[in-house]
Each structure stands twice: as structure tokens, then as C-alpha cells.
Design a protein around this motif. Structure first.
Motif, PDB file in Angstrom:
ATOM      1  N   TYR A  56      -9.656   0.356  -0.013  1.00  0.00           N
ATOM      2  CA  TYR A  56      -8.618   1.108  -0.721  1.00  0.00           C
ATOM      3  C   TYR A  56      -9.276   2.099  -1.688  1.00  0.00           C
ATOM      4  O   TYR A  56     -10.325   1.804  -2.255  1.00  0.00           O
ATOM      5  N   TYR A  74      -5.583   3.801   2.189  1.00  0.00           N
ATOM      6  CA  TYR A  74      -5.922   2.435   2.587  1.00  0.00           C
ATOM      7  C   TYR A  74      -6.426   2.445   4.027  1.00  0.00           C
ATOM      8  O   TYR A  74      -5.826   3.060   4.902  1.00  0.00           O
ATOM      9  N   ASP A 127      -3.548   4.484   5.985  1.00  0.00           N
ATOM     10  CA  ASP A 127      -2.319   4.834   5.265  1.00  0.00           C
ATOM     11  C   ASP A 127      -2.703   5.877   4.226  1.00  0.00           C
ATOM     12  O   ASP A 127      -3.285   5.541   3.197  1.00  0.00           O
ATOM     13  N   ALA A 139      -6.014  -7.256   4.444  1.00  0.00           N
ATOM     14  CA  ALA A 139      -5.013  -6.717   3.526  1.00  0.00           C
ATOM     15  C   ALA A 139      -4.016  -7.775   3.080  1.00  0.00           C
ATOM     16  O   ALA A 139      -3.590  -7.791   1.944  1.00  0.00           O
ATOM     17  N   THR A 140      -3.671  -8.667   3.960  1.00  0.00           N
ATOM     18  CA  THR A 140      -2.530  -9.520   3.667  1.00  0.00           C
ATOM     19  C   THR A 140      -2.821 -10.529   2.574  1.00  0.00           C
ATOM     20  O   THR A 140      -3.655 -11.412   2.721  1.00  0.00           O
ATOM     21  N   ASN A 141      -2.140 -10.358   1.465  1.00  0.00           N
ATOM     22  CA  ASN A 141      -2.125 -11.343   0.383  1.00  0.00           C
ATOM     23  C   ASN A 141      -3.476 -11.615  -0.258  1.00  0.00           C
ATOM     24  O   ASN A 141      -3.650 -12.607  -0.938  1.00  0.00           O
ATOM     25  N   GLU A 142      -4.414 -10.764  -0.037  1.00  0.00           N
ATOM     26  CA  GLU A 142      -5.739 -10.982  -0.596  1.00  0.00           C
ATOM     27  C   GLU A 142      -5.904 -10.212  -1.891  1.00  0.00           C
ATOM     28  O   GLU A 142      -5.383  -9.122  -2.049  1.00  0.00           O
ATOM     29  N   LYS A 143      -6.659 -10.794  -2.807  1.00  0.00           N
ATOM     30  CA  LYS A 143      -6.955 -10.047  -4.019  1.00  0.00           C
ATOM     31  C   LYS A 143      -7.964  -8.960  -3.700  1.00  0.00           C
ATOM     32  O   LYS A 143      -8.788  -9.099  -2.793  1.00  0.00           O
ATOM     33  N   LEU A 144      -7.884  -7.903  -4.469  1.00  0.00           N
ATOM     34  CA  LEU A 144      -8.786  -6.782  -4.288  1.00  0.00           C
ATOM     35  C   LEU A 144      -9.988  -6.928  -5.203  1.00  0.00           C
ATOM     36  O   LEU A 144      -9.873  -7.359  -6.343  1.00  0.00           O
ATOM     37  N   TYR A 179       0.481  -9.351  -8.455  1.00  0.00           N
ATOM     38  CA  TYR A 179      -0.910  -9.545  -8.804  1.00  0.00           C
ATOM     39  C   TYR A 179      -1.117  -9.212 -10.278  1.00  0.00           C
ATOM     40  O   TYR A 179      -0.459  -8.313 -10.821  1.00  0.00           O
ATOM     41  N   TYR A 201      -4.285  -8.242 -12.980  1.00  0.00           N
ATOM     42  CA  TYR A 201      -5.669  -7.825 -13.103  1.00  0.00           C
ATOM     43  C   TYR A 201      -6.015  -7.643 -14.568  1.00  0.00           C
ATOM     44  O   TYR A 201      -5.156  -7.346 -15.394  1.00  0.00           O
ATOM     45  N   VAL A 239      -2.982 -14.101  -8.002  1.00  0.00           N
ATOM     46  CA  VAL A 239      -2.180 -13.600  -6.893  1.00  0.00           C
ATOM     47  C   VAL A 239      -0.999 -14.543  -6.757  1.00  0.00           C
ATOM     48  O   VAL A 239      -1.177 -15.749  -6.542  1.00  0.00           O
ATOM     49  N   SER A 289       2.245  -6.451   3.292  1.00  0.00           N
ATOM     50  CA  SER A 289       0.927  -6.607   3.903  1.00  0.00           C
ATOM     51  C   SER A 289      -0.190  -6.531   2.883  1.00  0.00           C
ATOM     52  O   SER A 289      -1.352  -6.696   3.229  1.00  0.00           O
TER      53      SER A 289
END
Lengths: 114, 112
Positions: free
Chosen positions: A33, A48, A56, A98-103, B33, B35, B48, B96
Motif C-alpha cells: 500500500y 494498493y 486499486d 490484504a484480508t484483515n491483516e494489520k499493516l 484498526y 495505530y 485489529v 478485504s
């Protein structure tokens, strides 16, 4: 690498010049991202990438902005004909998927357009 | 258009005190989320939250999500100076996780 790596950390350019910002995501992360952080606008989504899917690009502010991701890893954000309003911190992030994961965010590139 | 609003935007508190930061959002979402950002640094993921009623705790911070009220809270218990930072909530409406809309951030200062 241990974390998301961005380069350069600081970039000063003159109005009208093109700039390239680089992002090395965490190894194995398929999602990447770009966000922009500025005093007036806060944190804004730019673009993204997820695996081999079409990116995207809905957050890119104008056609002067483009980004690519080569080989599913390194990404480059290019700003053509920079304007003063492009001055901001450009943050790259990656996640396992991408799904539900922390960045996981990089330290950012501080771009100053004079 | 999704709007994410945090309250308060600035918070100065004493060590040992409790306080809550609120995050309201305008569109249905069950993914939120939190941060943290230290001055001059990048963002670090705290929590999360992926369902209505989700509650997560880490040390002196606890986050919760009420999707019906479109509200998340970040509760600080017995604040310490090391918690001084800017805290952002972010909402995902894509389902997503591909695009987050961030709040304005709450700048927290914990005074000795």
C-alpha cells in the motif's frame, strides 16, 4: 528484510520536476500500500497492490501520480511535474495478505517541493 | 463518503489517570484498526478489531468495537509517559482490508 524499507528518507525537489519514491516490503508480504500523510489532509490512501491482481488506484489524486510493483516485491511511486501541494510524507506499508491483516508501515519519504 | 472522526484530537493527562479516546465512523463496517505514531516516526499497529463486540487489550490499552453504534473506543488505564504519541483509528469498508480510511488522530501527552 526486517521491516518495510523506503528510500529516500527525505527528498527536496523543485516544482515541475519528477520524483521517484521506492518501497521494499517485508519479504513474503503479498499486499503493498501507499499512503500519504500531510498536515492539511491527514492520512490518505493512494494505491494498493495485491499479488498479481490489478492494483486499486482509486486514491491517486491526479494523473501525475503513478505506481508500479515489479516482480511482486519492490514498488515505485512516481510523481510527475511535482507541485507544492504534493509536499507530504509518503508512507508505504505491506501485509501478508490484504484480508484483515494489520499493516506494517515503513518510515516514509518526506517530500518537499519548493 | 466514509467519514472517520476521533475525539478528542488533543489530550493532555497526568500519569496514573484513565481516559478514553473515541472513534466514530459514518458507514457500516466491522473492521477497525488502531495505530500509534510517535513524533517523526511511522505508524505501528496496535489492534485489529474484526467483529461487533470485539475487545482487545495490550498492557494499559484496551480497544473495543460496537458496529451498531459505529463506534470504537481506545481506553487508557493508569497512563504512563511512554504512552505519549498520536493514536489513529482506521476503518475498512471494502471487506478485504485493501483500503483504510483514517481518523484525524488523537495527540496524547502524558505528563509526569
Amino acid at each position: 528484510g526486517a521491516g518495510v524499507s523506503q528510500s529516500p528518507s527525505n527528498k527536496v525537489t523543485e516544482k515541475g520536476k519528477d520524483v521517484e519514491l521506492r518501497c521494499d516490503p517485508i519479504s513474503g508480504h503479498t499486499a503493498l500500500y501507499w499512503y500519504r500523510q500531510s498536515l492539511g489532509q491527514g492520512l490518505e490512501f493512494l494505491i494498493y497492490f495485491q499479488g498479481n491482481s490489478a492494483p486499486d488506484k482509486s486514491g491517486l489524486p491526479s494523473d501525475r501520480f503513478s505506481a508500479e510493483r515489479t516482480g511482486g516485491s519492490v514498488s515505485t511511486l512516481t510523481i510527475q511535474r511535482t507541485q507544492q501541494e504534493d509536499s507530504a510524507v509518503y508512507l508505504c506499508a505491506s501485509s501478508l495478505a490484504a484480508t484483515n491483516e494489520k499493516l506494517f508501515f515503513g518510515s516514509g519519504t518526506q517530500l518537499s517541493v519548493l | 463518503e466514509l467519514k472517520v472522526e476521533q475525539n478528542p484530537l488533543f489530550l493532555s493527562m497526568q500519569e496514573g489517570k484513565n481516559y478514553t479516546i473515541y472513534c466514530n465512523y459514518s458507514t457500516t463496517s466491522d473492521r477497525l484498526y488502531w495505530y500509534r505514531q510517535d513524533p517523526g516516526k511511522s505508524l505501528e499497529s496496535l489492534f485489529v478489531l474484526l467483529s461487533n463486540g470485539a475487545v482487545k487489550q495490550e498492557g494499559r490499552l484496551m480497544a473495543s468495537l460496537d458496529t451498531k453504534a459505529r463506534l470504537s473506543t481506545l481506553h487508557i488505564t493508569a497512563a504512563v509517559h511512554d504512552l505519549s504519541a498520536t493514536y489513529f483509528c482506521a476503518v475498512d469498508v471494502t471487506g478485504s482490508g485493501s483500503r483504510l480510511t483514517f481518523g484525524e488522530g488523537t495527540q496524547l501527552t502524558v505528563n509526569p
